[in-house]
Design an enzyme around this catalytic site. Sequence first.
Site, PDB file in Angstrom:
ATOM      1  N   CYS A   1       2.779 -16.555  -4.608  1.00 43.09           N
ATOM      2  CA  CYS A   1       3.732 -15.451  -4.692  1.00 43.09           C
ATOM      3  C   CYS A   1       3.641 -14.543  -3.467  1.00 43.09           C
ATOM      4  O   CYS A   1       2.566 -14.309  -2.942  1.00 43.09           O
ATOM      5  CB  CYS A   1       3.473 -14.601  -5.917  1.00 43.09           C
ATOM      6  SG  CYS A   1       3.484 -15.528  -7.428  1.00 43.09           S
TER       7      CYS A   1
ATOM      8  N   ARG B   1       4.621 -19.330   2.140  1.00 41.37           N
ATOM      9  CA  ARG B   1       3.492 -19.318   1.211  1.00 41.37           C
ATOM     10  C   ARG B   1       3.703 -20.269   0.032  1.00 41.37           C
ATOM     11  O   ARG B   1       2.749 -20.624  -0.651  1.00 41.37           O
ATOM     12  CB  ARG B   1       3.282 -17.895   0.678  1.00 41.37           C
ATOM     13  CG  ARG B   1       2.872 -16.906   1.744  1.00 41.37           C
ATOM     14  CD  ARG B   1       2.990 -15.497   1.246  1.00 41.37           C
ATOM     15  NE  ARG B   1       2.035 -15.210   0.202  1.00 41.37           N
ATOM     16  CZ  ARG B   1       0.805 -14.739   0.398  1.00 41.37           C
ATOM     17  NH1 ARG B   1       0.386 -14.526   1.617  1.00 41.37           N
ATOM     18  NH2 ARG B   1       0.016 -14.480  -0.605  1.00 41.37           N
TER      19      ARG B   1
ATOM     20  N   TRP C   1       5.657 -18.212  -7.336  1.00 43.01           N
ATOM     21  CA  TRP C   1       5.141 -19.577  -7.464  1.00 43.01           C
ATOM     22  C   TRP C   1       4.625 -19.674  -8.890  1.00 43.01           C
ATOM     23  O   TRP C   1       3.651 -19.023  -9.261  1.00 43.01           O
ATOM     24  CB  TRP C   1       4.016 -19.786  -6.452  1.00 43.01           C
ATOM     25  CG  TRP C   1       3.523 -21.202  -6.342  1.00 43.01           C
ATOM     26  CD1 TRP C   1       4.044 -22.197  -5.563  1.00 43.01           C
ATOM     27  CD2 TRP C   1       2.388 -21.782  -7.013  1.00 43.01           C
ATOM     28  NE1 TRP C   1       3.314 -23.356  -5.716  1.00 43.01           N
ATOM     29  CE2 TRP C   1       2.297 -23.131  -6.597  1.00 43.01           C
ATOM     30  CE3 TRP C   1       1.456 -21.310  -7.921  1.00 43.01           C
ATOM     31  CZ2 TRP C   1       1.312 -23.994  -7.054  1.00 43.01           C
ATOM     32  CZ3 TRP C   1       0.470 -22.171  -8.387  1.00 43.01           C
ATOM     33  CH2 TRP C   1       0.400 -23.504  -7.945  1.00 43.01           C
TER      34      TRP C   1
ATOM     35  N   ASN D   1       1.564 -10.538  -7.785  1.00 47.36           N
ATOM     36  CA  ASN D   1       0.958 -11.789  -7.343  1.00 47.36           C
ATOM     37  C   ASN D   1      -0.440 -11.832  -7.945  1.00 47.36           C
ATOM     38  O   ASN D   1      -1.165 -10.845  -7.861  1.00 47.36           O
ATOM     39  CB  ASN D   1       0.890 -11.808  -5.805  1.00 47.36           C
ATOM     40  CG  ASN D   1       0.053 -12.960  -5.268  1.00 47.36           C
ATOM     41  OD1 ASN D   1      -0.200 -13.930  -5.968  1.00 47.36           O
ATOM     42  ND2 ASN D   1      -0.374 -12.846  -4.027  1.00 47.36           N
ATOM     43  N   GLY D   2      -0.804 -12.939  -8.566  1.00 47.42           N
ATOM     44  CA  GLY D   2      -2.126 -13.043  -9.193  1.00 47.42           C
ATOM     45  C   GLY D   2      -1.971 -13.518 -10.621  1.00 47.42           C
ATOM     46  O   GLY D   2      -0.899 -13.994 -11.014  1.00 47.42           O
TER      47      GLY D   2
ATOM     48  N   GLU E   1      -8.274 -36.188   6.128  1.00 52.88           N
ATOM     49  CA  GLU E   1      -7.298 -35.175   6.519  1.00 52.88           C
ATOM     50  C   GLU E   1      -5.958 -35.831   6.887  1.00 52.88           C
ATOM     51  O   GLU E   1      -4.889 -35.334   6.531  1.00 52.88           O
ATOM     52  CB  GLU E   1      -7.859 -34.350   7.693  1.00 52.88           C
ATOM     53  CG  GLU E   1      -6.910 -33.349   8.311  1.00 52.88           C
ATOM     54  CD  GLU E   1      -6.342 -32.321   7.340  1.00 52.88           C
ATOM     55  OE1 GLU E   1      -6.837 -32.193   6.208  1.00 52.88           O
ATOM     56  OE2 GLU E   1      -5.364 -31.657   7.711  1.00 52.88           O
TER      57      GLU E   1
ATOM     58  N   LYS F   1      -2.387 -35.098   4.998  1.00 53.58           N
ATOM     59  CA  LYS F   1      -1.164 -34.654   5.678  1.00 53.58           C
ATOM     60  C   LYS F   1       0.031 -35.490   5.208  1.00 53.58           C
ATOM     61  O   LYS F   1       1.095 -34.956   4.925  1.00 53.58           O
ATOM     62  CB  LYS F   1      -1.296 -34.800   7.208  1.00 53.58           C
ATOM     63  CG  LYS F   1      -2.182 -33.817   7.904  1.00 53.58           C
ATOM     64  CD  LYS F   1      -1.626 -32.418   8.048  1.00 53.58           C
ATOM     65  CE  LYS F   1      -1.899 -31.522   6.917  1.00 53.58           C
ATOM     66  NZ  LYS F   1      -3.142 -30.881   6.692  1.00 53.58           N
TER      67      LYS F   1
ATOM     68  N   GLU G   1       0.973 -34.607   1.549  1.00 59.72           N
ATOM     69  CA  GLU G   1       1.516 -33.258   1.397  1.00 59.72           C
ATOM     70  C   GLU G   1       2.984 -33.178   1.774  1.00 59.72           C
ATOM     71  O   GLU G   1       3.768 -32.540   1.073  1.00 59.72           O
ATOM     72  CB  GLU G   1       0.768 -32.276   2.325  1.00 59.72           C
ATOM     73  CG  GLU G   1      -0.563 -31.824   1.831  1.00 59.72           C
ATOM     74  CD  GLU G   1      -1.224 -30.876   2.832  1.00 59.72           C
ATOM     75  OE1 GLU G   1      -1.629 -29.787   2.422  1.00 59.72           O
ATOM     76  OE2 GLU G   1      -1.340 -31.225   4.030  1.00 59.72           O
TER      77      GLU G   1
ATOM     78  N   HIS H   1     -15.219 -52.264  -2.242  1.00 59.50           N
ATOM     79  CA  HIS H   1     -15.658 -51.964  -3.609  1.00 59.50           C
ATOM     80  C   HIS H   1     -14.494 -51.490  -4.471  1.00 59.50           C
ATOM     81  O   HIS H   1     -14.693 -50.803  -5.462  1.00 59.50           O
ATOM     82  CB  HIS H   1     -16.777 -50.918  -3.581  1.00 59.50           C
ATOM     83  CG  HIS H   1     -17.981 -51.390  -2.845  1.00 59.50           C
ATOM     84  ND1 HIS H   1     -18.805 -52.388  -3.326  1.00 59.50           N
ATOM     85  CD2 HIS H   1     -18.479 -51.050  -1.628  1.00 59.50           C
ATOM     86  CE1 HIS H   1     -19.766 -52.628  -2.450  1.00 59.50           C
ATOM     87  NE2 HIS H   1     -19.583 -51.841  -1.403  1.00 59.50           N
TER      88      HIS H   1
ATOM     89  N   LYS I   1       1.023 -22.113   0.651  1.00 64.66           N
ATOM     90  CA  LYS I   1       0.207 -21.945   1.862  1.00 64.66           C
ATOM     91  C   LYS I   1      -1.104 -21.253   1.534  1.00 64.66           C
ATOM     92  O   LYS I   1      -2.152 -21.596   2.058  1.00 64.66           O
ATOM     93  CB  LYS I   1       1.001 -21.115   2.873  1.00 64.66           C
ATOM     94  CG  LYS I   1       0.269 -20.837   4.168  1.00 64.66           C
ATOM     95  CD  LYS I   1       0.202 -22.082   5.002  1.00 64.66           C
ATOM     96  CE  LYS I   1      -0.601 -21.914   6.269  1.00 64.66           C
ATOM     97  NZ  LYS I   1      -1.094 -23.233   6.724  1.00 64.66           N
TER      98      LYS I   1
HETATM   99  C1  G6P Z   1      -3.537 -24.630   0.479  1.00 69.39           C
HETATM  100  C2  G6P Z   1      -2.773 -25.018   1.724  1.00 69.39           C
HETATM  101  C3  G6P Z   1      -3.624 -25.907   2.599  1.00 69.39           C
HETATM  102  C4  G6P Z   1      -4.952 -25.224   2.912  1.00 69.39           C
HETATM  103  C5  G6P Z   1      -5.672 -24.797   1.640  1.00 69.39           C
HETATM  104  C6  G6P Z   1      -6.863 -23.904   1.944  1.00 69.39           C
HETATM  105  O1  G6P Z   1      -3.712 -25.752  -0.313  1.00 69.39           O
HETATM  106  O2  G6P Z   1      -1.568 -25.677   1.378  1.00 69.39           O
HETATM  107  O3  G6P Z   1      -2.947 -26.185   3.804  1.00 69.39           O
HETATM  108  O4  G6P Z   1      -5.756 -26.096   3.637  1.00 69.39           O
HETATM  109  O5  G6P Z   1      -4.795 -24.046   0.802  1.00 69.39           O
HETATM  110  O6  G6P Z   1      -6.401 -22.716   2.525  1.00 69.39           O
HETATM  111  P1  G6P Z   1      -7.271 -21.766   3.437  1.00 69.39           P
HETATM  112  O7  G6P Z   1      -6.364 -20.630   3.794  1.00 69.39           O
HETATM  113  O8  G6P Z   1      -8.432 -21.324   2.586  1.00 69.39           O
HETATM  114  O9  G6P Z   1      -7.725 -22.538   4.613  1.00 69.39           O
END
Ligand code: G6P
Length: 606
Positions: free
Chosen positions: A2, A27, A74, A98-99, A479, A483, A486, A502, A601
């Site tokens: 949010c 976000r 969100w 937010n929260g 990673e 990507k 996501e 395995h 985000k």
């Molecule tokens: C969310 C974002 C990711 C990020 C993760 C941790 O899932 O979509 O891209 O890596 O949070 O966020 P931070 O701000 O703690 O690195």
Amino acid sequence: MCGIVGYMGKKEAFNILIDALKRLEYRGYDSAGIALWHDRAIEILRRKGKVDDLRVAASGKQLKGTMGLAHTRWATHGIPSERNAHPHKAGEVVVVHNGIIENYMEIKEKLKKRGHRFTSDTDTEVIPHLINSYIEEGMDFVDAVRLTITELEGSYALGIMRQHERTLIAAKKESPLIVGVIDGEAVFASDAPAIIDLTNRFIFLEDNDIVVFKDGGFNVIDIKGNKLERHPQVVNWTGAMAQKGGYKHFMLKEIFEQPRAVADTLMGRVKEEKAQIEFDDLKLPDLKDIRKIWMIACGTSYHACLIGKYIFESTLRIPVETDIASEFRYREPIFDKRDMIILISQSGETADTIAAMKEGKNHGIYTLSICNVLGSTLARESDGVIFTHAGPEIGVASTKAFTTQISVLFMLMAHMGRLLGVMDKDTVRGLIYELKRIPHKMQSILDQASLIEEMARRFMTYKNFLYIGRGINYPSIMEGALKLKEISYIHAEAYAAGEMKHGPIALIDESFPVVALSPHDRTYQKTCSNIEEVLARRGKLLLFTDMPEHDMANRTDSVFIMPTTIYELQPLLSAIPLQLLAYYIANLLGTDVDQPRNLAKSVTVE
Ligand code: G6P
């Protein structure tokens, strides 16, 4: 997650609020809303979907007002819908939040018994109800907010207004909120990029702060009503940095910004002549007795932790234990006072990472954060902080934050190597030499982005991908696979190459592409054998290596050659082609690259 914004001043608030909401879109959200105060009346407009849908809904309406609140939601409690979107109103009180209010059911039941009617499924709606009920009992607005807050359990960043008074209130606990300092105007938001065009002077609110905006000024008070001193800080980000600058997506821009972001993160810290790494104002504890380092984070930052483990263990020979922040404190970790905890977070606001820091502090362990956002909770509350200088990262999928985090970990390793006396000057000078060459090598990869785009075109229609690598390449492929998942919504699984037989090898056939990261390092021969296993089952190979004469290179049309570097720095280079592969596939598939579905985000709830 949010996003919140509030404005009070002489200008019409609508465009200011909507522009800030657009800047908060990154976000992650599923509905949006706005409330405008004009002449003791409040008009609310809410929509499921995007901020642009809200803007369209507002056209034709006379939405006026020089004070207002706006929100991107969100969904946590209740599906994304107009009735669950914020702002929420009860009586004359309007709230954006937010929260998560953990005890909302209890409060709701209590209020229902007293005749209150609720119109949404959210936890938030209890807040305006409570405030309004205290106002009806004759309490002053600020006192009603203070009393309400004492009853809330959980986390909140709040924006609050009431119909019969030109006062705006903001409050925060465990969810981010900042105040932009401008003469004669009041503005607050969830983060700096939202309002960076209006000011670069910010107050980063602390937990339990309440801000009362009135008559062109504001006061920060605590829950008891005592006045608090909070000083603004200047952020050296600009509005242009938070814009796409000609790129189709923020993510692509941020991938291409990596040579600069890494160079900025090294700047002023690496001293090749002196063979030294210097971090301003960093006071580490006595390292002589250090027993173990913990590295804790979420998402991409967690992958940086995994890479950190390889970097630290192979050079310093100090054990490193890594943890996903949401798991960490529930497994009752065994601490020792000589331990050190490193928390990695781009935003510095990830709820689980903050909770992990608190867990460590409660046990008397030194906590060090690696953050990208000045004034963020993690940066403020950990015992030490090293900032990455990536600039604002807007794309939900993290890219430049990741490579700058790895750069900091590498510098920290060299710094600690000197402090511990396990590295001599020549060794550190050699590490610095290699590190300083990384931005240039990153650029040479980016200059060949079209080759990856071509590869993406060939593979965009596949439904599953396996990513394999060994040693330090293993977290790198984790990673890379993240990507792809996501942003393209393609199923991608990362596996340690040696572990493939395995289980996942059962999946391999001609419909299953395998991305292999195989530089010429200590794991080379073994990885070659694993690639053979894939080819023997007619798996399609995408090979990423630093070795043009790689043994497997003539067995596939899809090879990308990267520059060479030392083992511990390889993840900085291999990150880029894997980010580009995911980006180009997603772009060709036409997904919402910067705001992928269901993702946020900044994950500010646990
Ligand atoms: C969310 C974002 C990711 C990020 C993760 C941790 O899932 O979509 O891209 O890596 O949070 O966020 P931070 O701000 O703690 O690195």
